[in-house]
Motif scaffolding. Structure first.
Motif, PDB file in Angstrom:
ATOM      1  N   PRO A  58     -19.403 -56.926   5.643  1.00  0.00           N
ATOM      2  CA  PRO A  58     -19.164 -55.370   5.084  1.00  0.00           C
ATOM      3  C   PRO A  58     -20.423 -54.584   4.606  1.00  0.00           C
ATOM      4  CG  PRO A  58     -17.690 -57.202   4.249  1.00  0.00           C
ATOM      5  CD  PRO A  58     -18.648 -57.807   5.132  1.00  0.00           C
ATOM      6  N   THR A  59     -21.606 -55.596   4.252  1.00  0.00           N
ATOM      7  CA  THR A  59     -22.574 -54.693   3.726  1.00  0.00           C
ATOM      8  C   THR A  59     -23.563 -54.582   4.863  1.00  0.00           C
ATOM      9  OG1 THR A  59     -23.235 -57.132   3.066  1.00  0.00           O
ATOM     10  CG2 THR A  59     -22.398 -55.779   1.375  1.00  0.00           C
ATOM     11  N   ILE A  60     -23.607 -54.723   6.055  1.00  0.00           N
ATOM     12  CA  ILE A  60     -24.712 -54.838   6.852  1.00  0.00           C
ATOM     13  C   ILE A  60     -24.269 -53.849   8.376  1.00  0.00           C
ATOM     14  CG2 ILE A  60     -25.968 -56.836   6.250  1.00  0.00           C
ATOM     15  CD1 ILE A  60     -24.985 -58.134   8.764  1.00  0.00           C
TER      16      ILE A  60
ATOM     17  N   PRO B 225     -23.409 -53.732  12.114  1.00  0.00           N
ATOM     18  CA  PRO B 225     -23.071 -54.662  12.947  1.00  0.00           C
ATOM     19  C   PRO B 225     -24.206 -54.677  13.930  1.00  0.00           C
ATOM     20  CG  PRO B 225     -21.399 -52.890  12.841  1.00  0.00           C
ATOM     21  CD  PRO B 225     -22.598 -52.532  12.077  1.00  0.00           C
ATOM     22  N   PHE B 226     -24.396 -55.933  14.634  1.00  0.00           N
ATOM     23  CA  PHE B 226     -25.575 -56.041  15.599  1.00  0.00           C
ATOM     24  C   PHE B 226     -25.176 -57.371  16.474  1.00  0.00           C
ATOM     25  CE2 PHE B 226     -26.772 -60.548  14.083  1.00  0.00           C
ATOM     26  CZ  PHE B 226     -26.058 -60.465  12.697  1.00  0.00           C
ATOM     27  N   ARG B 227     -25.934 -57.436  17.619  1.00  0.00           N
ATOM     28  CA  ARG B 227     -25.703 -57.892  18.909  1.00  0.00           C
ATOM     29  C   ARG B 227     -27.025 -59.024  19.051  1.00  0.00           C
ATOM     30  NH1 ARG B 227     -22.306 -56.310  22.920  1.00  0.00           N
ATOM     31  NH2 ARG B 227     -23.959 -56.400  24.481  1.00  0.00           N
TER      32      ARG B 227
ATOM     33  N   ALA C 105     -35.810 -66.101  -2.333  1.00  0.00           N
ATOM     34  CA  ALA C 105     -34.977 -65.643  -1.431  1.00  0.00           C
ATOM     35  C   ALA C 105     -34.497 -64.451  -1.668  1.00  0.00           C
ATOM     36  CB  ALA C 105     -34.140 -66.780  -1.165  1.00  0.00           C
ATOM     37  N   ARG C 106     -34.048 -63.650  -0.415  1.00  0.00           N
ATOM     38  CA  ARG C 106     -33.770 -62.467  -0.462  1.00  0.00           C
ATOM     39  C   ARG C 106     -32.255 -62.304  -0.947  1.00  0.00           C
ATOM     40  NH1 ARG C 106     -33.412 -58.307   4.297  1.00  0.00           N
ATOM     41  NH2 ARG C 106     -32.836 -60.623   5.299  1.00  0.00           N
ATOM     42  N   GLU C 107     -32.045 -61.280  -1.915  1.00  0.00           N
ATOM     43  CA  GLU C 107     -30.583 -61.239  -2.398  1.00  0.00           C
ATOM     44  C   GLU C 107     -29.896 -60.254  -1.294  1.00  0.00           C
ATOM     45  OE1 GLU C 107     -31.064 -59.764  -6.472  1.00  0.00           O
ATOM     46  OE2 GLU C 107     -31.044 -62.030  -6.932  1.00  0.00           O
TER      47      GLU C 107
ATOM     48  N   GLU D 271     -16.289 -63.038   8.134  1.00  0.00           N
ATOM     49  CA  GLU D 271     -16.928 -63.412   9.166  1.00  0.00           C
ATOM     50  C   GLU D 271     -18.522 -62.684   9.331  1.00  0.00           C
ATOM     51  OE1 GLU D 271     -14.930 -63.794  12.989  1.00  0.00           O
ATOM     52  OE2 GLU D 271     -16.555 -62.710  14.115  1.00  0.00           O
ATOM     53  N   HIS D 272     -19.553 -63.506   9.694  1.00  0.00           N
ATOM     54  CA  HIS D 272     -20.592 -62.989   9.755  1.00  0.00           C
ATOM     55  C   HIS D 272     -21.011 -62.909  11.373  1.00  0.00           C
ATOM     56  CE1 HIS D 272     -24.866 -61.591   9.624  1.00  0.00           C
ATOM     57  NE2 HIS D 272     -25.253 -62.857   9.240  1.00  0.00           N
ATOM     58  N   LEU D 273     -20.649 -64.032  12.222  1.00  0.00           N
ATOM     59  CA  LEU D 273     -21.181 -64.461  13.375  1.00  0.00           C
ATOM     60  C   LEU D 273     -20.004 -64.818  14.310  1.00  0.00           C
ATOM     61  CD1 LEU D 273     -24.130 -66.551  12.235  1.00  0.00           C
ATOM     62  CD2 LEU D 273     -24.434 -64.132  13.259  1.00  0.00           C
TER      63      LEU D 273
HETATM   64  C1  HEM Z   1     -27.674 -60.353   7.287  1.00  0.00           C
HETATM   65  C2  HEM Z   1     -26.797 -64.999   6.037  1.00  0.00           C
HETATM   66  C3  HEM Z   1     -27.176 -66.324  10.748  1.00  0.00           C
HETATM   67  C4  HEM Z   1     -28.833 -61.903  11.791  1.00  0.00           C
HETATM   68  C5  HEM Z   1     -27.438 -61.547   6.269  1.00  0.00           C
HETATM   69  C6  HEM Z   1     -27.297 -61.547   5.058  1.00  0.00           C
HETATM   70  C7  HEM Z   1     -26.937 -62.844   4.756  1.00  0.00           C
HETATM   71  C8  HEM Z   1     -27.053 -63.577   5.805  1.00  0.00           C
HETATM   72  C9  HEM Z   1     -26.967 -63.264   3.174  1.00  0.00           C
HETATM   73  C10 HEM Z   1     -27.391 -60.369   4.141  1.00  0.00           C
HETATM   74  C11 HEM Z   1     -25.904 -59.706   4.093  1.00  0.00           C
HETATM   75  C12 HEM Z   1     -25.949 -58.492   2.915  1.00  0.00           C
HETATM   76  O1  HEM Z   1     -26.999 -58.037   2.740  1.00  0.00           O
HETATM   77  O2  HEM Z   1     -24.887 -58.502   2.048  1.00  0.00           O
HETATM   78  C13 HEM Z   1     -26.855 -65.728   7.175  1.00  0.00           C
HETATM   79  C14 HEM Z   1     -26.443 -67.108   7.142  1.00  0.00           C
HETATM   80  C15 HEM Z   1     -26.655 -67.499   8.508  1.00  0.00           C
HETATM   81  C16 HEM Z   1     -26.900 -66.374   9.213  1.00  0.00           C
HETATM   82  C17 HEM Z   1     -26.206 -68.045   5.963  1.00  0.00           C
HETATM   83  C18 HEM Z   1     -26.256 -68.857   9.316  1.00  0.00           C
HETATM   84  C19 HEM Z   1     -25.175 -69.791   8.549  1.00  0.00           C
HETATM   85  C20 HEM Z   1     -27.586 -65.365  11.417  1.00  0.00           C
HETATM   86  C21 HEM Z   1     -28.087 -65.376  12.677  1.00  0.00           C
HETATM   87  C22 HEM Z   1     -28.300 -63.940  12.920  1.00  0.00           C
HETATM   88  C23 HEM Z   1     -28.272 -63.297  11.792  1.00  0.00           C
HETATM   89  C24 HEM Z   1     -27.712 -66.518  13.592  1.00  0.00           C
HETATM   90  C25 HEM Z   1     -28.633 -63.756  14.542  1.00  0.00           C
HETATM   91  C26 HEM Z   1     -29.460 -62.837  14.919  1.00  0.00           C
HETATM   92  C27 HEM Z   1     -28.680 -61.131  10.657  1.00  0.00           C
HETATM   93  C28 HEM Z   1     -28.820 -59.697  10.841  1.00  0.00           C
HETATM   94  C29 HEM Z   1     -28.536 -59.435   9.273  1.00  0.00           C
HETATM   95  C30 HEM Z   1     -28.076 -60.571   8.669  1.00  0.00           C
HETATM   96  C31 HEM Z   1     -29.441 -58.909  11.670  1.00  0.00           C
HETATM   97  C32 HEM Z   1     -28.789 -57.893   8.737  1.00  0.00           C
HETATM   98  C33 HEM Z   1     -29.928 -57.229   8.507  1.00  0.00           C
HETATM   99  C34 HEM Z   1     -30.755 -58.355   7.397  1.00  0.00           C
HETATM  100  O3  HEM Z   1     -30.189 -58.353   6.531  1.00  0.00           O
HETATM  101  O4  HEM Z   1     -31.727 -58.985   7.881  1.00  0.00           O
HETATM  102  N1  HEM Z   1     -27.316 -63.027   7.105  1.00  0.00           N
HETATM  103  N2  HEM Z   1     -27.040 -65.354   8.477  1.00  0.00           N
HETATM  104  N3  HEM Z   1     -27.873 -63.980  10.880  1.00  0.00           N
HETATM  105  N4  HEM Z   1     -28.100 -61.574   9.450  1.00  0.00           N
HETATM  106 FE1  HEM Z   1     -27.449 -63.465   8.776  1.00  0.00          FE
END
Ligand code: HEM
Length: 162
Positions: A29-31, A33-35, A117-119, A152-154
């Motif tokens: 919800p907070t980001i 969408p990406f591929r 770590a980033r929040e 869902e995130h991924l």
């Molecule tokens: C953002 C966690 C895997 C790409 C985020 C955020 C968190 C997070 C906490 C920030 C959300 C917010 O700002 O509210 C995780 C965890 C992962 C995971 C725990 C694995 C279990 C991945 C993978 C990708 C990915 C595999 C693939 C590219 C991104 C991107 C963002 C994001 C592009 C938005 C931009 C950013 O905040 O960097 N993720 N992530 N994440 N995640 Fe993940």
């Protein structure tokens, strides 16, 4: 080649290298969408442990993004599975769950992170791996953070590449 430790026979379908079939979809919800594209590798050296490496890249720019590596163990004689995971974001986790056929349902049991770590911080992770009837592997990851309930995130589908 080295024989698979019999404890891991129920997970033999994971072994090898997998490439995202079509780009994976990321959302929350907070980001925005990406591929992304992603390579998974699961290997073993005869121990009752699977070693894994996941590397994700931006679908368009191919810039390296997320990485995870770790180990998978099974409790002998049961369907209990544990993933021991380190992420390049500074997060480490233990996920545990159950193997049902060729489906793994995992829940985080322990999460820890670097002091800087980033929040927002992740508070919970749920992950499903499933080998589909068409031979493709599917992964879904949901997470809860400091300010969002489990969502869902991924979502991504892979084809076997070796
Ligand atoms: C953002 C966690 C895997 C790409 C985020 C955020 C968190 C997070 C906490 C920030 C959300 C917010 O700002 O509210 C995780 C965890 C992962 C995971 C725990 C694995 C279990 C991945 C993978 C990708 C990915 C595999 C693939 C590219 C991104 C991107 C963002 C994001 C592009 C938005 C931009 C950013 O905040 O960097 N993720 N992530 N994440 N995640 Fe993940």
């Amino acid at each position: 080649s080295l024989e698979l430790n019999p404890v891991l026979l129920p997970l033999d379908w994971l072994l090898g290298t997998w490439e995202s079939d079509e780009p994976g979809e990321g959302c929350f919800p907070t980001i925005k969408p990406f591929r992304y594209i992603e390579t998974l590798n699961f290997s073993h050296v005869g121990q009752p442990v699977i070693n894994f490496n996941f590397s994700a890249f931006h679908a368009e720019t191919k810039k390296p993004l997320h990485r995870e590596c770790g180990f998978i163990r099974m409790q002998p004689g049961t369907n209990r599975v544990a993933f021991i995971i380190a992420q390049n974001s500074g997060l480490v986790e233990i996920e545990e769950g159950e193997l049902t056929g060729q489906r793994l349902d995992l829940q985080s049991r322990a999460l820890a992170r670097t002091s800087f770590a980033r929040e927002p911080h992740v508070q919970q992770i749920c992950r499903v791996f499933q080998l589909r009837g068409d031979g493709k592997l599917e992964q879904t990851v949901s997470m809860a953070t400091d300010n969002q309930a489990l969502m869902e995130h991924l979502h991504v589908t892979y084809r076997r590449s070796s």
